[in-house]
Design an enzyme around this catalytic site. Structure first.
Site, PDB file in Angstrom:
ATOM      1  N   GLY A  76      -2.060  -7.207   2.967  1.00 42.46           N
ATOM      2  CA  GLY A  76      -3.214  -7.212   2.034  1.00 42.46           C
ATOM      3  C   GLY A  76      -2.274  -7.095   0.587  1.00 42.46           C
ATOM      4  N   GLY A  77      -1.367  -7.884   0.530  1.00 43.82           N
ATOM      5  CA  GLY A  77      -0.495  -7.533  -0.757  1.00 43.82           C
ATOM      6  C   GLY A  77      -1.091  -8.269  -1.994  1.00 43.82           C
ATOM      7  NE  ARG A  78      -1.357 -12.268  -5.195  1.00 43.76           N
ATOM      8  CZ  ARG A  78      -0.881 -12.139  -6.374  1.00 43.76           C
ATOM      9  NH1 ARG A  78       0.000 -11.227  -6.436  1.00 43.76           N
ATOM     10  NH2 ARG A  78      -1.433 -12.633  -7.374  1.00 43.76           N
ATOM     11  N   GLY A  79      -4.371  -7.308  -2.870  1.00 44.22           N
ATOM     12  CA  GLY A  79      -5.354  -6.525  -3.018  1.00 44.22           C
ATOM     13  C   GLY A  79      -4.985  -5.551  -4.213  1.00 44.22           C
ATOM     14  CE  LYS A  83     -12.573   0.899   3.739  1.00 43.69           C
ATOM     15  NZ  LYS A  83     -12.961   1.392   2.663  1.00 43.69           N
TER      16      LYS A  83
END
Length: 566
Positions: free
Chosen positions: A19-22, A169
């Site tokens: 999720g490195g572009r969130g 979650k």
């Protein structure tokens, strides 16, 4: 704690940011690259890495990719093979919670959040990854039913939430904590509260949308409820601290969960006011009971479901209602003690940096001021835009208040005094005549005060004013005769219904108490127009909702032939 280590002193460690572009992922990648000592693999759902040249974080990532200190991997967490390919050979996996999901598609959300967590765990065990840090959220212990004061990690998860994403979650977090110390994998989870900062896609944009719609003027409840907020850089710092702590404090960190905040609880509505004022919007001022607003939200939701609007998403609004009306503060002692966390950016500085990053959403005061003076409101056009509009819309407060007092006194004199209209008029004329006579007999000077006599011109009526009055009466008579002629021809049904409706309204007024009707009209005139001009958008929205609801209910109960005709 994470220590800045330059390249060359020790061999760099390889980590993966899923999720490195969130929102959180971008900040974590930038922080890791700035620290040095890390080979960063950025993993996200996009097939190709797209960089914004104007973004400093993206510029740093571009340079790191060019120098071989960073790599990009396309990963779909529903596919274990893609995850394995991205994390093979890494020592740490930072797993950022999923955001910007299509909430109406429950199956997709389940596969990305819950099944995705299972796949990440299995991939980490297969690749012999030693550490997995999951970024969860404080929502998993908050269902909105009660306040949380200084809550710690002993708080239970409720497992049944109105927001299905929070429910998923919570399941994902539990799976990751349960996987601790299986096949050598050490895990922990972080629960930041109300994360905000540059790049935020939820909280700040939602507040701006509320301000633009006009609803941000209202405070839900007393406005005294406290909340914890967490600047994004502090969440990122906590992730790195947790990774370092797993190496040295296995018993107190592995398999545990930690709350992360800025350690500066503040009133929720004070935070909202700081953000909105910083962007040029009006701060919330009007307090309304939280329970009343809750019922309104329930009614609106029921109407949309009744009318078949299944895709109308209320979850974000419901979640905001709970945050805005409840106290929610957390104790970060465990994070401070066991992973060495402490905020690196204060709440005040975080708010200032966030406002600066959202400058493109600033309110344009100049355009608003221009439109306010150039374009009349609906109600001003309805009132004709003259002196009457200025008085009823409180343009000049002294003049409006004077007119209201005079009309109130006349209302009391003629209708509430208990006398007939004729006797009240006679008494008023007698009083006025006596005052004029006494004023005319006063000397030109009393002590040090000079009394100015009323000039005769005040009592004169110009020939033009008389002509205008006669022309107005003649015009009204001609309009009345013209309408009677059209009615006698029986050709204009629209005009007939208008006149009939007007006469019915007059009949209803005369049947009721004339005094009460005039009093209500007086109060209505000096309040309703002003309120409507101030909240025109909100009132129009409520009216449209009511009309659409009535229309939908009528169409559901009418025969198909009538519906097709309409």
């Amino acid at each position: 704690m994470a220590i800045e280590v330059p390249f060359g002193d020790v061999a760099p460690k390889t980590c993966v940011v899923l999720g490195g572009r969130g929102f959180l992922g971008r900040s974590l990648v930038s922080r890791l690259l700035k620290l040095g000592g890390w080979i960063v693999r950025v993993a996200d759902s996009a097939r190709f890495l797209q960089l914004d040249p104007s973004d400093s974080g993206d510029s740093l990532l571009r340079d790191a990719v060019s120098s071989g200190h960073a790599f990009y991997h396309h990963v779909d967490v529903r596919d274990v093979s893609l995850i394995v390919k991205a994390i093979q050979g890494s020592s740490v996996v930072f797993y950022m919670e999923a955001t910007d999901l299509q909430k109406e598609d429950f199956y997709l959300c389940y596969m990305l959040i819950v099944q995705g967590a299972k796949n990440v765990i299995n991939a980490c065990r297969e690749c012999k990854v030693s550490k997995l840090i999951y970024s969860s959220c404080a929502d998993v212990v908050f269902d909105g039913s009660r306040d949380i004061w200084n809550g710690d990690e002993s708080l239970p998860c409720y497992w049944r939430f109105e927001d299905k994403l929070t429910d998923l979650k919570a399941q994902s977090e539990a799976l990751i904590l349960f996987a601790n110390n299986i096949d050598g994998l050490l895990t922990c989870a972080l629960r930041p509260s109300n994360v905000f900062g540059p790049g935020d896609t939820q909280l700040v944009p939602f507040l701006v949308d509320l301000a633009k719609s006009g609803w941000a003027k209202f405070i839900m409840g007393s406005g005294e409820n406290m909340s914890d907020f967490t600047y994004v850089e502090n969440v990122v710092h906590a992730c790195i601290c947790a990774a370092e702590a797993l190496d040295s404090r296995l018993v107190s960190v592995a398999g545990k969960v930690f709350f992360i905040t800025n350690l500066e609880p503040m009133k929720f509505w004070e935070f909202v006011s700081s953000i909105l004022e910083g962007l040029g919007y009006q701060r919330p001022l009007i307090k309304i009971p939280a329970r009343m607003l809750w019922y309104i939200l329930r009614i609106v939701k029921g109407m949309h479901e009744k009318l078949g609007f299944r895709k109308y998403d209320h979850s974000l609004l419901d979640h905001f209602f709970h945050l805005a009306s409840r106290t929610r503060t957390f104790n970060c002692t465990a994070a401070q003690k066991h992973i060495g966390y402490s905020p690196v950016i204060s709440l005040e500085d975080g708010i200032a940096l966030t406002i600066k990053s959202f400058s493109h959403l600033e309110h344009d005061d100049s355009s608003m001021t221009h439109s306010d003076f150039q374009e009349q409101s609906k109600v001003e056009k309805l009132l004709g835009g003259g002196k009457v509009a200025d008085i009823l819309l409180w343009r000049d407060e002294k003049k409006t208040f004077t007119c209201f007092v005079v009309l109130s006194l006349l209302y009391y004199w003629f209708l509430l005094s208990g006398r007939t209209f004729t006797s009240s008029a006679a008494r008023l004329l007698l009083l006025f005549t006596t005052m004029l006579y006494v004023y005319g007999n006063l000397p030109k000077k009393i002590s040090h005060f000079r009394i100015q006599k009323i000039p005769l011109s005040w009592f004169e009526i110009s020939e033009m004013a008389v002509k205008d009055s006669v022309l107005s009466i003649a015009n009204l008579w001609n309009i009345l005769v013209h309408n009677m002629i059209l009615l006698s021809q029986a050709q204009d049904w629209n005009r007939f219904f208008k006149i009939a409706s007007l006469l019915c309204c007059i009949k209803l007024v005369l049947l009721q108490s004339f005094t009460v009707t005039i009093g209500a009209a007086l109060v209505f005139a000096f309040t309703a127009f002003f309120v409507y001009e101030q909240y025109e958008m909100e009132i129009d929205g409520i009216i449209k909702l009511i009309l659409s609801t009535v229309k939908g209910l009528l169409l559901q109960h009418l025969p198909p032939s009538v519906v097709s005709f309409l």
